[in-house]
Enzyme design. Sequence first.
Site, PDB file in Angstrom:
ATOM      1  N   HIS A 281      21.345 -65.817-126.885  1.00  0.00           N
ATOM      2  CA  HIS A 281      21.803 -66.688-127.973  1.00  0.00           C
ATOM      3  C   HIS A 281      22.027 -68.100-127.480  1.00  0.00           C
ATOM      4  O   HIS A 281      21.897 -68.402-126.279  1.00  0.00           O
ATOM      5  CB  HIS A 281      23.083 -66.123-128.603  1.00  0.00           C
ATOM      6  CG  HIS A 281      24.234 -65.994-127.635  1.00  0.00           C
ATOM      7  ND1 HIS A 281      24.993 -67.061-127.248  1.00  0.00           N
ATOM      8  CD2 HIS A 281      24.736 -64.910-126.991  1.00  0.00           C
ATOM      9  CE1 HIS A 281      25.945 -66.652-126.415  1.00  0.00           C
ATOM     10  NE2 HIS A 281      25.804 -65.346-126.223  1.00  0.00           N
TER      11      HIS A 281
ATOM     12  N   CYS B  48      26.344 -61.779-122.190  1.00  0.00           N
ATOM     13  CA  CYS B  48      25.106 -62.187-122.856  1.00  0.00           C
ATOM     14  C   CYS B  48      24.352 -63.225-122.019  1.00  0.00           C
ATOM     15  O   CYS B  48      24.831 -63.702-120.992  1.00  0.00           O
ATOM     16  CB  CYS B  48      25.417 -62.771-124.233  1.00  0.00           C
ATOM     17  SG  CYS B  48      26.003 -61.547-125.422  1.00  0.00           S
TER      18      CYS B  48
END
Length: 294
Positions: free
Chosen positions: A252, A268
């Site tokens: 992301h 992440c």
Amino acid sequence: MVFNVNKEAVKKFMQDLITLRTVWIDKGQGKWVVKKRMHPVMRGICACLIITGGFIVYKNFFTRPILNLHNNHIANAAVKNVQSPVNLDVVSLAHAQEQAELNLKEQVKNQSKREILIPLDTSSNPMLAKLPSKIDFGEPDTIIKNPEQMLTPNTDNSGAYRIYINKSEFTLSLFKGDELIKTYPVAVGRNLGDKQRVGDNRTPEGEFKIVSIENSISWQHDFRDGKGKIKGAYGPWFLRLDANGWKGIGIHGTHDPNSVRTNATEGCIRLRNEDLSELKQYAYRNMPVEIREN
């Protein structure tokens, strides 16, 4: 014919009619109860009045609002039909335009231009003459602005795009088969090594795949640094990974581009927003993603 009316008898009857009678009622076992009762005719009159009054109340307070509501609905529908600017010609025109767009839907998929000519025979239907000669369908989602970076269909593994992430070098490399297309800088988990448990702030290692591409522009996240929830913490897109059982792992964007090339995330893979938007053009569901320490 002449009727002789006995006024005294009538007067006595009327007095008897409005006079409450004393009646003794046997309750059994030697018990008697005294009651005051109206004349039988008067009781009948009162019963009729009660029934008539009840019917009037029911008709005026229960059925009339329902009837008025139904009538108002019909009246409003009639007024709408009378006052509506839509007429038969407009409806026919809208239908013809919709039909033309449906017929050209397949053509749009194979065209790179935004303007498509509509071959219409206006002689058969004068209404079609009112249609625009061109319809703007906008840019198809599958068209990339740079023609040299057009995506190829995932028809075989050798030509498919894939992602390789090197945690120690903080890089995300985009490949088409064995050909390197581009490399982006990234941020990975705060702690080194493969993920062992929930909340250990490590990025999992292995061979994964993208399961969904989600719009995350309005998502918020609390980094537990005292600043509360941060809007835009995930950037414009979240490429969710099937990470062998680990939930919430994805690729992301970020609200903090300075964190890229560092160990900064909770697990992440984080890119600059502009890099993520470019990468998103190549991403697709079930796209292979490999994450390694080296």
